[in-house]
Design a protein around this motif. Sequence first.
Motif, PDB file in Angstrom:
ATOM      1  N   HIS A 173       6.220  -4.555  -6.693  1.00  0.00           N
ATOM      2  CA  HIS A 173       6.892  -3.048  -8.035  1.00  0.00           C
ATOM      3  C   HIS A 173       8.258  -3.349  -8.774  1.00  0.00           C
ATOM      4  O   HIS A 173       8.926  -2.646  -6.918  1.00  0.00           O
ATOM      5  N   GLU A 174       9.183  -2.614  -8.734  1.00  0.00           N
ATOM      6  CA  GLU A 174      10.691  -2.286  -9.104  1.00  0.00           C
ATOM      7  C   GLU A 174      10.697  -0.607  -8.756  1.00  0.00           C
ATOM      8  O   GLU A 174      11.579  -0.406  -8.413  1.00  0.00           O
ATOM      9  N   TYR A 175       9.750  -1.010  -9.480  1.00  0.00           N
ATOM     10  CA  TYR A 175       9.486   1.253  -9.228  1.00  0.00           C
ATOM     11  C   TYR A 175       8.563   1.662  -8.014  1.00  0.00           C
ATOM     12  O   TYR A 175       7.783   1.604  -8.098  1.00  0.00           O
ATOM     13  N   LEU A 176       9.508   3.009  -7.245  1.00  0.00           N
ATOM     14  CA  LEU A 176       8.823   2.418  -5.977  1.00  0.00           C
ATOM     15  C   LEU A 176       7.281   3.349  -6.422  1.00  0.00           C
ATOM     16  O   LEU A 176       6.793   3.350  -5.227  1.00  0.00           O
ATOM     17  N   LEU A 177       7.011   4.454  -6.608  1.00  0.00           N
ATOM     18  CA  LEU A 177       5.942   4.859  -6.948  1.00  0.00           C
ATOM     19  C   LEU A 177       4.588   4.500  -7.858  1.00  0.00           C
ATOM     20  O   LEU A 177       3.804   4.009  -6.963  1.00  0.00           O
ATOM     21  N   LYS A 178       4.715   3.138  -8.385  1.00  0.00           N
ATOM     22  CA  LYS A 178       4.028   1.870  -8.352  1.00  0.00           C
ATOM     23  C   LYS A 178       3.756   1.289  -6.913  1.00  0.00           C
ATOM     24  O   LYS A 178       2.320   0.685  -6.925  1.00  0.00           O
ATOM     25  N   ALA A 179       5.167   0.901  -6.185  1.00  0.00           N
ATOM     26  CA  ALA A 179       4.397   0.211  -5.295  1.00  0.00           C
ATOM     27  C   ALA A 179       3.929   0.816  -3.992  1.00  0.00           C
ATOM     28  O   ALA A 179       2.970   0.465  -2.911  1.00  0.00           O
ATOM     29  N   THR A 180       4.149   2.134  -4.128  1.00  0.00           N
ATOM     30  CA  THR A 180       3.305   3.439  -3.087  1.00  0.00           C
ATOM     31  C   THR A 180       2.373   2.907  -3.223  1.00  0.00           C
ATOM     32  O   THR A 180       1.402   2.900  -1.981  1.00  0.00           O
ATOM     33  N   SER A 181       1.633   3.293  -4.650  1.00  0.00           N
ATOM     34  CA  SER A 181       0.333   2.995  -4.670  1.00  0.00           C
ATOM     35  C   SER A 181      -0.539   1.542  -4.472  1.00  0.00           C
ATOM     36  O   SER A 181      -1.352   1.895  -3.713  1.00  0.00           O
ATOM     37  N   ALA A 182      -0.058   0.832  -4.613  1.00  0.00           N
ATOM     38  CA  ALA A 182       0.116  -0.530  -4.570  1.00  0.00           C
ATOM     39  C   ALA A 182      -0.119  -1.108  -3.317  1.00  0.00           C
ATOM     40  O   ALA A 182      -1.154  -1.213  -2.776  1.00  0.00           O
ATOM     41  N   LEU A 183       0.713  -0.275  -1.948  1.00  0.00           N
ATOM     42  CA  LEU A 183       0.552  -0.765  -0.684  1.00  0.00           C
ATOM     43  C   LEU A 183      -0.137  -0.272  -0.011  1.00  0.00           C
ATOM     44  O   LEU A 183      -1.166  -0.251   0.716  1.00  0.00           O
ATOM     45  N   MET A 184      -1.160   1.166  -0.906  1.00  0.00           N
ATOM     46  CA  MET A 184      -2.148   1.898  -0.359  1.00  0.00           C
ATOM     47  C   MET A 184      -2.934   0.947  -1.113  1.00  0.00           C
ATOM     48  O   MET A 184      -4.354   1.013  -0.001  1.00  0.00           O
ATOM     49  N   GLU A 185      -3.164   0.895  -1.827  1.00  0.00           N
ATOM     50  CA  GLU A 185      -4.287  -0.518  -2.321  1.00  0.00           C
ATOM     51  C   GLU A 185      -4.941  -1.171  -1.377  1.00  0.00           C
ATOM     52  O   GLU A 185      -6.288  -1.696  -1.550  1.00  0.00           O
ATOM     53  N   GLU A 186      -3.754  -1.637  -0.870  1.00  0.00           N
ATOM     54  CA  GLU A 186      -3.549  -3.475  -0.451  1.00  0.00           C
ATOM     55  C   GLU A 186      -4.233  -3.055   1.224  1.00  0.00           C
ATOM     56  O   GLU A 186      -3.799  -3.866   2.050  1.00  0.00           O
ATOM     57  N   GLY A 187      -4.652  -1.101   1.653  1.00  0.00           N
ATOM     58  CA  GLY A 187      -4.894  -0.836   2.758  1.00  0.00           C
ATOM     59  C   GLY A 187      -3.034  -1.488   3.967  1.00  0.00           C
ATOM     60  O   GLY A 187      -3.814  -0.848   4.741  1.00  0.00           O
ATOM     61  N   LYS A 188      -1.854  -1.344   3.275  1.00  0.00           N
ATOM     62  CA  LYS A 188      -1.283  -1.489   3.898  1.00  0.00           C
ATOM     63  C   LYS A 188      -0.631   0.189   4.552  1.00  0.00           C
ATOM     64  O   LYS A 188      -0.056   0.089   5.344  1.00  0.00           O
ATOM     65  N   ILE A 189      -0.598   0.959   3.416  1.00  0.00           N
ATOM     66  CA  ILE A 189      -0.255   2.382   4.407  1.00  0.00           C
ATOM     67  C   ILE A 189      -1.829   3.431   4.157  1.00  0.00           C
ATOM     68  O   ILE A 189      -2.713   3.219   2.880  1.00  0.00           O
ATOM     69  N   SER A 190      -2.439   4.174   4.121  1.00  0.00           N
ATOM     70  CA  SER A 190      -3.323   5.721   4.355  1.00  0.00           C
ATOM     71  C   SER A 190      -2.764   6.165   2.406  1.00  0.00           C
ATOM     72  O   SER A 190      -1.618   6.350   2.018  1.00  0.00           O
ATOM     73  N   LYS A 191      -3.834   6.073   2.309  1.00  0.00           N
ATOM     74  CA  LYS A 191      -4.252   7.238   1.194  1.00  0.00           C
ATOM     75  C   LYS A 191      -3.063   8.730   0.997  1.00  0.00           C
ATOM     76  O   LYS A 191      -2.809   8.851   0.272  1.00  0.00           O
TER      77      LYS A 191
END
Length: 766
Positions: free
Chosen positions: A157-175
């Motif tokens: 994602h080029e949008y940082l906040l969407k990328a943040t949510s995607a990383l959370m959904e893939e389990g790479k960062i916590s909620k």
Amino acid sequence: SGAVSQIAIQATKSLVRILGEQTSDGYVLRVDLRLRPDPGSTPIAVSVDSAQRYYENAGQNWERMAFIRARPIAGDIELGKKFLLSLQPFMWRKNLDFAAIEDIHSIKRQISSRPIRNSNELNGHNIKLGKGGIREIEFFIQTQQLIWAGRYPELRHEYLLKATSALMEEGKISKETAQEIRTAYLFLRKIEHRLQMINDQQTHQLPKSDQDLENVAIFSGFGNVTEFKDSLLSVLNCVQEHYADLFETSPNLSLDGSLVFTGNELHPDTNLTLKTMGFSQPKSVFNIVSGWHYGRYPATRDERSRQLLTELMPQLLSTLSNTIDPDFALTRFDRFLQKLPSGVQFFSLIKSNQKLLEFLALIMGDTPSLAEWLSRSPTLFDSLITEEITQPIENSYNLKSKTISAIPPEGNIEDFLDLTRRSANEQKFKIQIQVLQNIINTETASQLLTNLAQTVFQQIWQVVERDFVRKHGKLLDSNMIAIAYGKFGGRELMPESDLDLVFLYNIDDSVEKSDGVRPLQPTLYFARLAQRICSALSAPTAEGKLYEIDIRLRPTGRVGPAVVQIDRYFEYLKTQAWTWELMALTRARPVAGPEEVQTMVCEGIRTTLTSIKNEKKLRVDAVEMRKKMITQQKDTSKWNIKHRIGGLVDIEFILQFLQLANANHNDQILSTSTLSALRRLKTANILCESAANSLEEALQFLQWLQFMIRIIGPNFFEREELQSRLLKVLVRHSSFSTIEEIIAEMDSQTDAVQRQFYQVFRSHLN
């Protein structure tokens, strides 16, 4: 084509001007073109093909991060999409790229992780580039995109906040982490907007004064500045905690501050760190190091080289900062790096060998002359790698085993000459390094340089003569020898010393020409042979040059023949020689040619020197000659150790005159060495003990000083803008505490020499 490129450049300039030009109605948009490939060396409009080649061959990880947020917005949108699509392999690696991960680790580890401890540190804080700022949030998210999005396209994602949510959904960062990052990012962007709305300025820096900061606080919706600071401090430290957790098991590389050279602007913390380290021009440092990362030099074009360089950077800059002038040392290191053919092995070596890096920093920072030499001939670096660099040097060098085998049977001697240059230059380089390291003193170094020069000279003589005879044959019943004069004759060579030579020959009068396929008559034969030998020594090649040759001390100087018959040489000395030529003869000794002929010439020189009886004429001529030298002298600097009044020339005049005036009744006082001649004159009571001791002390000090200036670089020493720095280098490599002490000692010693000069020549001086 060039025409198309110029059209694109002009169109870009016009667009930027239209958007950014300030009018009575303000401006439209600020435009930053520094994200193009290597902005320091490319035009503002770059062709698609050029950009693709750059990113394929030299693209950096921070540029991969920048392209995460790239999208076409104007012009040929489809072409823009195709271009970005072509960069997908550059941006997203299907397999985990551990080398890239290590490079990202290194970038992060060079940023200081010290938290902001209290709200007082917030005045003047940069909310984009400073600790806990927007840049750290971007780094936190985008580095994880680089690592994982090659295998998980949904993270692209080029949008940082969407990328943040995607990383959370893939389990790479916590909620919880995702929520805190989101809150911090929106908060900091809000403050950024408020700052830029004030006076319509492009800024990310909070005001330094409490009153101005309170205005920002109220404008941002807070009741007072304390409430604003508390909220901001909480956000910044929260971001810093998450940022510090990235790769937390890796060792810190940031020394006592941040050192970041990614992107296209100097980070404020990096600016502060560089200044603290002693670099006076942090922006120049940033530009130089950024250029390395852009792959502008052959040594940094390889991706692995740049990764090693990133890891090495704190260690490299820290070591260079310990030199007298870190900025100067870095500039010299940059010149050296520019000439290296490759970088992986070099960076690996200095990364794992701190002593080697310190050697290199010593050369770059303290000795511009050696630094330039190393830059011209990077292969000399090999001589620093082995432990031999610190081992004692033998008094003679057997280069024969290294060079003679390189001569091919057909007689092509170029390989031999290159190998000789390489071997000899390595030895000269090593000798000077050992002086700087206090492994040997300058007196020993002069003897070693002389022994080396004589070995090289004899070796080249032998090989050149062999090749010459192959073409022109031999002259029956004939020989040629060379006599060394000056510092070469006195075994006192210094860095960059010329070799003063006179070539002599003898031949049976009945011989008319050589017996080869291309015969030459005797005078031409010996002249060409001597010329070939001199050219082999002085001609520059890819391996540098060996020595400058000066043959002007031959009878009748420049106007006389290059090679003189032995009988005519001694006849000239007996009947026509000027006093200065006889003084120069006190330092003459044969250095090449048949042993029996050398012995005969030695006896002839001694006979000439012991046959002089007109002491009054010697004294008058010597004084008049010295006066003429002083009148014609152009360099009147006190650092002209040789020619200044009371300098080395005055000591030589005293000793050479005393030898000429007294050798007719005591030939034991003759010696080609200045120090040896002085001691012999003392033993013979021609110089009283106090005068001899005074002259010896002055001689040894002035020779040391001249040698050190030669190592540092006399040409650099004469430049006013460099002199104060190089004087500090001189102090560092001496037993003196300050440059004032060295100057005082120099003045004291030259005054003592002047007094002795007056005592010896006073009858004529009066």
